[in-house]
Scaffold this motif. Structure first.
Motif, short mmCIF file in Angstrom:
data_model
loop_
_atom_site.label_atom_id
_atom_site.label_comp_id
_atom_site.label_asym_id
_atom_site.label_seq_id
_atom_site.Cartn_x
_atom_site.Cartn_y
_atom_site.Cartn_z
N LEU A 420 0.83 -1.20 0.00
CA LEU A 420 0.00 0.00 0.00
C LEU A 420 0.87 1.25 0.00
CD1 LEU A 420 -2.86 -0.79 2.52
CD2 LEU A 420 -2.99 -0.66 0.05
N PRO A 421 0.36 2.34 -0.57
CA PRO A 421 1.09 3.60 -0.47
C PRO A 421 1.40 3.93 0.99
CG PRO A 421 -0.72 3.79 -2.01
CD PRO A 421 -0.86 2.45 -1.36
N TYR A 422 2.48 4.65 1.18
CA TYR A 422 3.00 5.05 2.49
C TYR A 422 3.78 3.94 3.18
CZ TYR A 422 -0.19 8.94 1.84
OH TYR A 422 -0.85 10.01 1.32
N THR A 423 3.69 2.70 2.67
CA THR A 423 4.47 1.63 3.29
C THR A 423 5.97 1.84 3.07
OG1 THR A 423 2.66 0.05 3.15
CG2 THR A 423 4.89 -0.85 3.32
N PRO A 424 6.45 2.14 1.85
CA PRO A 424 7.90 2.33 1.68
C PRO A 424 8.45 3.52 2.47
CG PRO A 424 6.82 1.96 -0.44
CD PRO A 424 5.73 2.19 0.55
N SER A 425 7.66 4.61 2.57
CA SER A 425 8.19 5.84 3.15
C SER A 425 7.68 6.13 4.56
CB SER A 425 7.84 7.03 2.24
OG SER A 425 6.44 7.16 2.12
N ALA A 426 7.06 5.15 5.19
CA ALA A 426 6.47 5.40 6.52
C ALA A 426 7.51 5.86 7.53
CB ALA A 426 5.77 4.14 7.02
N GLU A 427 8.75 5.39 7.40
CA GLU A 427 9.78 5.76 8.38
C GLU A 427 10.05 7.26 8.37
OE1 GLU A 427 13.93 4.85 7.31
OE2 GLU A 427 13.10 3.87 5.53
N PHE A 428 9.74 7.95 7.25
CA PHE A 428 10.03 9.38 7.15
C PHE A 428 8.82 10.26 7.41
CE2 PHE A 428 12.49 7.12 3.77
CZ PHE A 428 13.73 7.18 4.38
N PHE A 429 7.65 9.67 7.51
CA PHE A 429 6.40 10.43 7.46
C PHE A 429 6.36 11.56 8.49
CE2 PHE A 429 1.90 11.24 8.27
CZ PHE A 429 1.41 11.34 6.98
N ARG A 492 0.89 1.87 10.49
CA ARG A 492 0.17 1.39 11.67
C ARG A 492 1.14 0.98 12.78
NH1 ARG A 492 -2.50 -2.03 9.19
NH2 ARG A 492 -1.63 -4.02 9.91
N ALA A 493 2.33 0.55 12.41
CA ALA A 493 3.32 0.19 13.42
C ALA A 493 3.72 1.41 14.25
CB ALA A 493 4.55 -0.42 12.75
N VAL A 494 3.89 2.55 13.58
CA VAL A 494 4.22 3.77 14.31
C VAL A 494 3.03 4.21 15.17
CG1 VAL A 494 4.97 6.16 14.09
CG2 VAL A 494 5.79 4.45 12.47
N LEU A 495 1.83 4.12 14.59
CA LEU A 495 0.61 4.46 15.33
C LEU A 495 0.47 3.61 16.58
CD1 LEU A 495 -2.31 5.60 15.66
CD2 LEU A 495 -3.04 3.88 13.98
N THR A 496 0.65 2.30 16.45
CA THR A 496 0.52 1.41 17.59
C THR A 496 1.57 1.71 18.65
OG1 THR A 496 -0.37 -0.31 16.14
CG2 THR A 496 0.42 -1.01 18.28
N SER A 497 2.80 1.97 18.20
CA SER A 497 3.86 2.31 19.14
C SER A 497 3.53 3.59 19.90
CB SER A 497 5.19 2.47 18.39
OG SER A 497 6.22 2.89 19.26
N ARG A 498 2.97 4.56 19.19
CA ARG A 498 2.59 5.82 19.84
C ARG A 498 1.52 5.57 20.91
NH1 ARG A 498 2.71 9.29 15.72
NH2 ARG A 498 4.30 10.67 16.56
N VAL A 499 0.55 4.74 20.60
CA VAL A 499 -0.52 4.44 21.56
C VAL A 499 0.02 3.64 22.73
CG1 VAL A 499 -2.67 3.16 21.87
CG2 VAL A 499 -2.35 4.58 19.84
N PHE A 500 0.84 2.61 22.45
CA PHE A 500 1.35 1.75 23.51
C PHE A 500 2.28 2.50 24.47
CE2 PHE A 500 0.87 -2.82 21.69
CZ PHE A 500 -0.49 -2.58 21.53
N SER A 501 2.94 3.55 23.99
CA SER A 501 3.91 4.25 24.84
C SER A 501 3.25 5.15 25.87
CB SER A 501 4.85 5.08 23.96
OG SER A 501 4.15 6.11 23.29
N GLU A 502 1.93 5.37 25.76
CA GLU A 502 1.22 6.24 26.70
C GLU A 502 0.14 5.42 27.40
OE1 GLU A 502 1.60 9.33 27.59
OE2 GLU A 502 3.20 9.93 26.20
N PRO A 503 0.26 5.21 28.72
CA PRO A 503 -0.75 4.42 29.43
C PRO A 503 -2.17 4.94 29.24
CG PRO A 503 1.17 4.76 30.81
CD PRO A 503 1.37 5.61 29.59
N ASP A 504 -2.33 6.26 29.20
CA ASP A 504 -3.68 6.81 29.03
C ASP A 504 -4.24 6.48 27.66
OD1 ASP A 504 -5.98 8.58 29.67
OD2 ASP A 504 -5.10 9.81 28.09
N TYR A 587 17.91 14.45 5.65
CA TYR A 587 16.82 13.86 4.88
C TYR A 587 16.21 14.94 4.00
CZ TYR A 587 17.15 10.29 8.53
OH TYR A 587 17.59 9.33 9.40
N GLU A 588 15.95 14.62 2.76
CA GLU A 588 15.31 15.56 1.84
C GLU A 588 14.08 14.90 1.24
OE1 GLU A 588 18.04 16.94 -1.08
OE2 GLU A 588 19.27 18.07 0.36
N TRP A 589 12.97 15.63 1.26
CA TRP A 589 11.71 15.12 0.70
C TRP A 589 11.37 15.89 -0.56
CZ3 TRP A 589 6.35 17.26 1.94
CH2 TRP A 589 5.37 16.52 1.26
#
Length: 701
Positions: A420-429, A492-504, A587-589
Motif C-alpha cells: 500500500l502507499p506510504y508503506t515504503p516511506s512510513a519511516e520518514f512520514f 500502523r506500526a508507528v501508530l501502535t507504538s505511539r498508543v502503547f507508549s502512553e498508558p492513558d 533527509y530531503e523530501w
C-alpha cells in the motif's frame, strides 16, 4: 513599555491581519500580545485558536503592548483604520499601518506620532516580499555600475502605491519626478483595461501601464497581473517578472562587425561575450499557497523589524517619515492623472496551469489531430505532462502527504500484490507531517472538538497514519474514546507504538487495520476525521463511505475533512519541499505529480526521500513512494455527502479544512442493511446542492 527583547505586538483586524499575526508568532524576538477586532465570532475564535487575548476596545488594552499592526482599511477604502491608529498612539503604542492611506491622513498621523512621542510607519508591504527585495538589491548594484536608461513598469491600480515605493528603493531616490497625462483613448475601440502614461521617475525615462479596473469588493482576485518592472542600462535589462518572482537578467546583445560589416562569430578577439546566457532566472517560483504561508508573513516580519529599529533609535517620526510622504505624493499625482478606475464585477476566472499552455509533445500532436478533425482530444490540456527540462513549479511545503486509506489492509492476503502507499516511506512520514499537523490541522480540530458532546459514540479517525491527529485529540479530550483505522502496516506500526507508549492512550485508543470504505463501524460515532483521505477512493468508494458514515453518525455529529491544496489534475514537477536532520543524516523530501494516464480526473502523486550522510552530496539511500489521488474541492465533498459544510480557520497557506454536519432537513431513509435504527445520508437533489454551498468563514477587515 516592555523591553525590546520581547517586543509585544497587537494585531488589529483578522482578514489580512492573519498574516501579521503569523509574522509576530514566527519571528524571533516578537510576541503576539493579542488580537483586536470588531467582535465577530470568527475573529474571537481565531484569537482563541492562537491562545492570545481578544479585545474589541482600545480602552481595554493592557499597558505592556509595544506596537500595534493596524490591518484595518483606512478612510480611503471606507474603513476606520486611521482613527484606530491614532487611538493606539494616544495609548503610547507604536503603530505599523497597512497601506493605502490618503496623503492628508498620512501627514496627520506622522504629526500625531510626533506629539505622542511614538513611532509610526506605513507598510506598503510589497517592497519587503523576498523576490521584490532581490530585485531592489540587484537594481542598486546595477545602477552603481551603469546609468539607468529607462524604467518600464506595470501594476494593478490598487497596488500603485507600493509600486512607487519599490521604484524609489530600487533607484535609490524619488526625485526628480514628472508625469504627463495619459493619452486619451480613441473613440469606438471598446473597453480598455489598461491606461498608460509617460514621465520621469528619479530622473529616468519612465513608462507606466496601469490595470485601471477595480472590483471594490475583491480587489486582489481580479487583477490581471501584479507588479512587473524592467530597469534597463547599456549592459542589459533587469526584470521583476512578478511580485512573487522570479527576477530575470538579460544581458545586452552586442556583436562586433568586421571590415565588411558582417557579424564576427568565429571566436576571434571580442567574441567572448557571445557565451553569455540570453536570460538568467534568479530565484525559484513557488505556489500561491507558499505566497500566503511564507512570503507574506516573512515580508511583514521585515516591516516589523523596521518599526522596531525606529523605536530603538527614537527620534522624530515626522522627520523620518519624509520619504513615506514623498512616495504618497507621487502616488497621489499618478492617481489624479489617471482618474477614477472603471468599476467592474467580473465572473470567477479560470486560472490555467503551465501544462495548459505548454503541453507535452504527444499531447500537442493529439491536439493538432483534433483540430484537423482526425481524432478527438482525450481530456483537457491540464492532464498532460510537463517536459523534463521545465522550470520549477512546486507545491506548498506545508502540504504533507495525505494520510492513507486503501481498499484492503496490506497484511491481508486478499489485498493488492503491491504494498500500500506510504508503506515504503512510513519511516520518514513524521519528519514533515508532525510540523504540519501541529501548526495547521490539529489546532483547528482541537478547537472544534473542545465543547462537542462525545458521549454518543467514539471518535473515528479514518486513515490515522502515524497517529499525530489521534494523539492530539486524545490529549485535548481525556473523555474521548477513539478508533484509529490505518491499513498500511508500516504506518500502523508507528501508530501502535505511539498508543502503547502512553498508558492513558492505551485505555482509550483502539487501533485497527480497517480500510475505507469497508470499515468495521461501531453502532454510533460522534465525530469522524477524514484528513487527507478521500482522494484515495474512487467515486463509488466515496459514495459507499458516505452512506455508511452518515448512517452511523450520532445526532449532532461532525465529520472533519482535509483535502490537498488542488482541486483538479495538474502537473507538479518534482520539487524539494522539506529537509530535516537527525544525527549524521540529512533527509530531503521531494514531491511530484501528474495526471493518471489511465483514469480521467485522477493523479499519480510521487514522494522521494533521499538520505545523505554528513555533508555528502550523493544520497546513500533513496526511497520512492507513489499513490493515486482524485483531486476535488470542498464543494464537491458537500455535493457527494449531502451534508452542509463550514470552513475551519487555519493558518495561512494550510490545506482546506472543513467540518460537515447533517443538513437541517435531512430525511429519515431506509437503513443500511444490517444496521438497525440507523439513519442514512440524505438524498440531495441538484437544486439542494446548489442551495447549500460551502460557507467560508467571515472575517473582520
Amino acid at each position: 513599555m516592555s523591553t525590546l527583547a520581547s517586543f509585544r505586538v497587537l494585531v488589529c483586524g483578522t482578514n489580512f491581519g492573519r498574516f501579521y499575526a503569523e509574522a509576530a508568532r514566527r519571528r524571533p524576538g516578537y510576541a503576539l500580545a493579542g488580537v483586536l477586532s470588531r467582535g465577530s465570532a470568527t475573529s474571537r475564535a481565531y484569537a482563541e485558536s492562537l491562545g492570545v487575548p481578544f479585545y474589541t476596545d482600545v480602552d481595554d488594552l493592557p499597558a505592556d503592548i509595544d506596537a500595534a499592526c493596524v490591518a484595518v482599511s483606512s478612510s480611503i477604502s471606507g474603513g476606520q483604520g486611521t482613527e484606530l491608529a491614532r487611538a493606539l498612539m494616544d495609548r503610547g503604542i507604536h503603530v505599523l499601518q497597512e497601506h493605502p492611506v490618503h496623503l492628508t491622513e498620512l501627514t496627520d498621523n506622522l504629526k500625531h506620532a510626533r506629539r505622542q512621542g511614538v513611532q509610526y510607519r506605513l507598510n506598503t508591504h510589497y517592497p519587503h516580499v523576498a523576490p521584490v527585495r532581490a530585485f531592489i538589491d540587484a537594481a542598486r548594484r546595477l545602477i552603481g555600475q551603469q546609468r539607468p536608461l529607462f524604467v518600464d513598469a506595470a501594476t494593478p491600480v490598487h497596488l500603485m502605491h507600493p509600486l512607487v515605493d519599490i521604484l524609489g528603493q530600487a533607484l535609490g531616490t524619488l526625485r526628480p519626478w514628472r508625469f504627463a497625462d495619459p493619452a486619451p483613448l480613441p473613440a469606438g475601440i471598446g473597453p480598455q483595461p489598461f491606461r498608460s502614461l509617460h514621465g520621469v521617475f528619479a530622473g529616468v525615462p519612465f513608462t507606466l501601464r496601469v490595470h485601471h479596473q477595480l472590483d471594490p469588493s475583491d480587489r486582489d482576485n481580479h487583477a490581471l497581473h501584479w507588479h512587473r518592472i524592467s530597469l534597463g542600462t547599456e549592459g542589459g535589462v533587469l526584470t521583476l517578472a512578478d511580485t512573487h518572482g522570479p527576477v530575470l537578467w538579460s544581458p545586452r546583445l552586442h556583436i562586433g562587425r568586421d571590415a565588411d560589416r558582417r557579424f564576427v562569430l568565429d571566436g576571434r578577439p571580442g567574441t567572448g561575450r557571445l557565451g553569455l546566457g540570453t536570460t538568467a532566472v534568479i530565484g525559484n517560483t513557488g505556489t500561491f499557497r507558499t505566497v500566503f504561508s511564507d512570503l507574506w508573513p516573512e515580508a511583514i516580519g521585515s516591516a516589523l523589524d523596521g518599526l522596531r529599529e525606529a523605536v530603538a533609535q527614537g527620534g522624530d517620526a515626522l522627520r523620518t517619515g519624509q520619504y513615506e510622504l514623498a512616495v504618497c505624493r507621487i502616488w497621489t499625482d499618478l492617481a489624479a492623472r489617471l482618474g477614477p478606475p472603471e468599476i467592474v464585477r467580473p465572473a470567477v476566472p479560470r486560472p490555467l496551469a503551465v501544462s495548459d499552455v505548454f503541453p507535452a509533445p504527444e499531447q500537442r500532436a493529439e491536439m493538432d489531430r483534433a483540430r484537423n478533425g482526425r481524432a478527438p482530444v482525450r481530456g483537457q490540456p491540464a492532464t498532460t505532462s510537463w517536459p523534463a527540462d521545465s522550470g520549477s513549479v512546486g507545491i506548498a511545503a506545508d502540504s504533507d502527504p495525505p494520510r492513507r486509506v486503501g481498499t484492503a489492509p496490506d497484511d491481508d492476503p486478499s489485498g493488492p500484490a503491491e504494498p500500500l502507499p506510504y508503506t515504503p516511506s512510513a519511516e520518514f512520514f513524521d519528519l514533515v507531517a508532525a510540523e504540519h499537523t501541529a501548526t495547521s490541522s490539529v489546532p483547528a480540530i482541537v478547537e472544534l472538538l473542545a465543547d462537542v458532546d462525545l458521549s454518543a459514540g467514539p471518535v473515528l479517525d479514518i486513515g490515522a497514519g502515524t497517529g499525530l491527529v489521534t494523539e492530539a485529540v486524545a490529549r485535548a479530550r481525556p473523555d474521548a474514546e477513539i478508533i484509529a483505522c490505518e491499513p498500511a502496516v508500516s504506518m500502523r506500526a508507528v501508530l501502535t507504538s505511539r498508543v502503547f507508549s502512553e498508558p492513558d492512550l492505551r485505555t482509550r485508543v483502539t487501533v485497527t487495520a480497517d480500510a475505507a470504505p469497508d470499515l468495521d463501524l461501531p453502532d454510533q460515532v460522534s465525530v469522524v476525521l477524514l484528513c487527507g483521505v478521500l482522494g484515495h477512493l474512487d467515486a463509488d468508494g466515496r459514495s459507499r463511505l458516505w452512506r455508511r458514515l452518515t448512517s452511523r453518525l450520532a445526532p449532532g455529529g461532525l465529520v472533519v475533512v482535509e483535502l490537498m491544496q488542488f482541486d483538479e489534475p495538474l502537473i507538479l514537477p518534482e520539487t524539494r519541499l522539506a529537509t530535516a536532520t537527525a544525527g549524521r543524516h540529512r533527509y530531503e523530501w521531494s514531491f511530484s505529480g501528474a495526471p493518471d494516464e489511465t483514469e480521467d480526473g485522477v493523479m499519480r502523486l510521487h514522494s522521494t526521500w533521499r538520505v545523505y550522510r554528513d555533508s555528502a552530496t550523493e544520497a546513500e539511500r533513496e526511497v520512492h513512494d507513489s499513490y493515486r489521488w482524485a483531486p476535488f474541492g470542498l464543494n464537491d465533498v458537500v455535493a457527494e455527502s449531502g451534508m452542509t459544510a463550514r470552513a475551519l480557520l487555519t493558518r495561512p497557506g494550510a490545506p482546506p479544512l472543513a467540518v460537515l454536519t447533517r443538513a437541517p432537513d435531512a430525511p429519515e431513509t431506509t437503513n443500511e442493511p444490517g444496521l438497525p435504527n440507523a439513519r442514512t445520508a440524505p438524498v440531495v437533489s441538484d437544486s439542494s446542492r446548489t442551495a447549500t454551498p460551502l460557507v467560508s468563514s467571515s472575517t473582520d477587515s
